[in-house]
Write a protein that holds these residues in place. Structure first.
Motif, PDB file in Angstrom:
ATOM      1  N   VAL A  16       0.512  -1.305   0.161  1.00  0.00           N
ATOM      2  CA  VAL A  16      -0.664   0.071  -0.203  1.00  0.00           C
ATOM      3  C   VAL A  16       0.574   1.249   0.275  1.00  0.00           C
ATOM      4  CG1 VAL A  16      -1.746   1.428   1.366  1.00  0.00           C
ATOM      5  CG2 VAL A  16      -2.302  -1.233   0.699  1.00  0.00           C
ATOM      6  N   LEU A  17       2.275   1.115   0.925  1.00  0.00           N
ATOM      7  CA  LEU A  17       2.606   2.563   1.070  1.00  0.00           C
ATOM      8  C   LEU A  17       3.458   2.557  -0.133  1.00  0.00           C
ATOM      9  CD1 LEU A  17       4.867   1.957   4.551  1.00  0.00           C
ATOM     10  CD2 LEU A  17       2.301   4.065   3.434  1.00  0.00           C
ATOM     11  N   LEU A  18       4.202   1.215  -0.966  1.00  0.00           N
ATOM     12  CA  LEU A  18       4.952   1.633  -2.363  1.00  0.00           C
ATOM     13  C   LEU A  18       3.857   2.647  -3.230  1.00  0.00           C
ATOM     14  CD1 LEU A  18       6.596  -1.618  -2.826  1.00  0.00           C
ATOM     15  CD2 LEU A  18       7.489   0.669  -2.275  1.00  0.00           C
ATOM     16  N   THR A  19       2.689   1.830  -3.377  1.00  0.00           N
ATOM     17  CA  THR A  19       1.869   2.238  -3.957  1.00  0.00           C
ATOM     18  C   THR A  19       1.565   3.488  -3.846  1.00  0.00           C
ATOM     19  OG1 THR A  19      -0.010   0.701  -4.476  1.00  0.00           O
ATOM     20  CG2 THR A  19      -0.661   1.996  -5.132  1.00  0.00           C
ATOM     21  N   PHE A  20       1.168   3.804  -2.522  1.00  0.00           N
ATOM     22  CA  PHE A  20       0.849   5.629  -2.221  1.00  0.00           C
ATOM     23  C   PHE A  20       2.012   6.753  -2.749  1.00  0.00           C
ATOM     24  CE2 PHE A  20       1.565   9.097   0.339  1.00  0.00           C
ATOM     25  CZ  PHE A  20       0.938   9.950   0.516  1.00  0.00           C
ATOM     26  N   PHE A  21       2.902   5.904  -2.733  1.00  0.00           N
ATOM     27  CA  PHE A  21       4.354   6.307  -2.848  1.00  0.00           C
ATOM     28  C   PHE A  21       4.564   6.857  -4.638  1.00  0.00           C
ATOM     29  CE2 PHE A  21       6.321   5.867   1.121  1.00  0.00           C
ATOM     30  CZ  PHE A  21       5.371   6.736   1.791  1.00  0.00           C
ATOM     31  N   LEU A  22       3.643   5.765  -5.243  1.00  0.00           N
ATOM     32  CA  LEU A  22       3.957   5.571  -6.800  1.00  0.00           C
ATOM     33  C   LEU A  22       2.982   6.865  -7.326  1.00  0.00           C
ATOM     34  CD1 LEU A  22       5.231   4.018  -9.780  1.00  0.00           C
ATOM     35  CD2 LEU A  22       3.142   3.001  -9.162  1.00  0.00           C
ATOM     36  N   MET A  23       1.737   7.032  -6.601  1.00  0.00           N
ATOM     37  CA  MET A  23       1.282   7.855  -6.882  1.00  0.00           C
ATOM     38  C   MET A  23       1.451   9.597  -6.841  1.00  0.00           C
ATOM     39  SD  MET A  23      -2.272   5.791  -5.562  1.00  0.00           S
ATOM     40  CE  MET A  23      -3.719   5.615  -7.089  1.00  0.00           C
ATOM     41  N   THR A  24       1.722   9.450  -5.432  1.00  0.00           N
ATOM     42  CA  THR A  24       2.355  10.813  -5.098  1.00  0.00           C
ATOM     43  C   THR A  24       3.232  10.750  -6.637  1.00  0.00           C
ATOM     44  OG1 THR A  24       2.348  10.410  -3.077  1.00  0.00           O
ATOM     45  CG2 THR A  24       3.793  12.365  -3.684  1.00  0.00           C
ATOM     46  N   ALA A  25       4.260  10.407  -6.882  1.00  0.00           N
ATOM     47  CA  ALA A  25       5.476  10.752  -7.735  1.00  0.00           C
ATOM     48  C   ALA A  25       4.546  10.599  -9.112  1.00  0.00           C
ATOM     49  CB  ALA A  25       6.124   9.291  -8.012  1.00  0.00           C
TER      50      ALA A  25
ATOM     51  N   VAL B  57       4.442   1.657 -14.918  1.00  0.00           N
ATOM     52  CA  VAL B  57       4.485   1.535 -13.725  1.00  0.00           C
ATOM     53  C   VAL B  57       3.797   0.377 -12.723  1.00  0.00           C
ATOM     54  CG1 VAL B  57       6.136   1.609 -11.911  1.00  0.00           C
ATOM     55  CG2 VAL B  57       6.941   2.820 -13.944  1.00  0.00           C
ATOM     56  N   PHE B  58       2.871   1.054 -12.753  1.00  0.00           N
ATOM     57  CA  PHE B  58       1.931   0.304 -11.295  1.00  0.00           C
ATOM     58  C   PHE B  58       1.542  -0.438 -11.995  1.00  0.00           C
ATOM     59  CE2 PHE B  58      -2.837   0.038 -10.557  1.00  0.00           C
ATOM     60  CZ  PHE B  58      -2.214   0.695  -8.502  1.00  0.00           C
ATOM     61  N   LEU B  59       1.053  -0.635 -13.142  1.00  0.00           N
ATOM     62  CA  LEU B  59       0.890  -1.821 -14.595  1.00  0.00           C
ATOM     63  C   LEU B  59       1.532  -3.323 -13.988  1.00  0.00           C
ATOM     64  CD1 LEU B  59      -1.583  -1.043 -17.469  1.00  0.00           C
ATOM     65  CD2 LEU B  59      -2.225  -2.560 -15.092  1.00  0.00           C
ATOM     66  N   PHE B  60       3.182  -2.604 -14.038  1.00  0.00           N
ATOM     67  CA  PHE B  60       4.305  -3.932 -14.135  1.00  0.00           C
ATOM     68  C   PHE B  60       4.321  -4.450 -12.147  1.00  0.00           C
ATOM     69  CE2 PHE B  60       8.985  -4.235 -12.689  1.00  0.00           C
ATOM     70  CZ  PHE B  60       9.020  -5.674 -13.596  1.00  0.00           C
ATOM     71  N   TYR B  61       4.146  -3.501 -11.584  1.00  0.00           N
ATOM     72  CA  TYR B  61       4.465  -3.670  -9.843  1.00  0.00           C
ATOM     73  C   TYR B  61       3.699  -4.465  -9.699  1.00  0.00           C
ATOM     74  CZ  TYR B  61       4.730  -3.529  -4.476  1.00  0.00           C
ATOM     75  OH  TYR B  61       4.586  -2.866  -3.809  1.00  0.00           O
ATOM     76  N   HIS B  62       2.062  -4.436 -10.033  1.00  0.00           N
ATOM     77  CA  HIS B  62       1.084  -5.524  -9.193  1.00  0.00           C
ATOM     78  C   HIS B  62       0.810  -6.760 -10.251  1.00  0.00           C
ATOM     79  CE1 HIS B  62      -0.442  -2.406  -6.164  1.00  0.00           C
ATOM     80  NE2 HIS B  62       0.258  -1.402  -7.508  1.00  0.00           N
ATOM     81  N   ARG B  63       1.724  -6.647 -11.252  1.00  0.00           N
ATOM     82  CA  ARG B  63       1.461  -8.102 -11.985  1.00  0.00           C
ATOM     83  C   ARG B  63       0.366  -7.934 -12.817  1.00  0.00           C
ATOM     84  NH1 ARG B  63       4.610  -9.452  -7.037  1.00  0.00           N
ATOM     85  NH2 ARG B  63       7.004  -9.171  -8.145  1.00  0.00           N
ATOM     86  N   HIS B  64       0.091  -7.476 -13.611  1.00  0.00           N
ATOM     87  CA  HIS B  64      -1.579  -7.139 -14.351  1.00  0.00           C
ATOM     88  C   HIS B  64      -1.853  -8.958 -14.666  1.00  0.00           C
ATOM     89  CE1 HIS B  64      -4.928  -6.166 -16.120  1.00  0.00           C
ATOM     90  NE2 HIS B  64      -4.386  -6.293 -17.408  1.00  0.00           N
ATOM     91  N   GLU B  65      -2.479  -9.701 -14.483  1.00  0.00           N
ATOM     92  CA  GLU B  65      -3.444 -10.776 -14.893  1.00  0.00           C
ATOM     93  C   GLU B  65      -3.922 -10.311 -16.049  1.00  0.00           C
ATOM     94  OE1 GLU B  65      -1.593 -13.435 -13.934  1.00  0.00           O
ATOM     95  OE2 GLU B  65       0.125 -12.592 -13.077  1.00  0.00           O
TER      96      GLU B  65
END
Length: 128
Positions: free
Chosen positions: A67-76, A96-104
């Motif tokens: 959750v914190l990594l996603t929050f920082f990604l959105m802030t960036a 980056v968001f889809l790669f980080y969350h490994r979109h299936e």
């Protein structure tokens, strides 16, 4: 750290966002802020429902670091908007968001298309 259910986490995050939005909207005249206030009130109600709703579905708990990594990604992403512009910043954010969350998905070939076409389409429609 203890794992938190997705519903509770979304409820708390939504309440924080609602509080920030509500605090920042008072500088506008009533005609301008009438609809956002109604939307914030509705969103606050739905977040409270998420917090206190009992479900029979067993969700996989989310670790707080995700959750914190996603929050920082959105802030960036928000910060990069002023430097890179809407289209490029949004394309990079989607990738980056889809790669980080490994979109299936069955349609993995659509992900890069979505990452490029959606920001361009939004730019053309809204002229940001």
């Amino acid at each position: 750290m203890k794992n938190i259910s997705k519903e509770k986490l979304v409820g708390v995050a939504g309440l924080v966002v609602c509080a920030i939005l509500y605090a920042s909207i008072h500088k506008y005249p009533f005609e301008t802020k009438a609809f956002p206030i109604v939307a914030i009130i509705l969103l606050t109600f739905l977040c409270v429902v998420l917090l206190f709703r009992r479900t029979s579905v067993d969700y996989k708990p989310v670790h707080i670091t995700s959750v914190l990594l996603t929050f920082f990604l959105m802030t960036a992403y928000v910060v990069s908007l002023s430097y890179l512009g809407f289209t490029l910043a949004t394309i990079l954010f989607f990738v980056v968001f889809l790669f980080y969350h490994r979109h299936e998905s069955r349609f993995k070939w659509l992900v890069p298309v979505y990452c490029v076409v959606m920001p361009i389409l939004l730019y053309l429609v809204f002229g940001i």
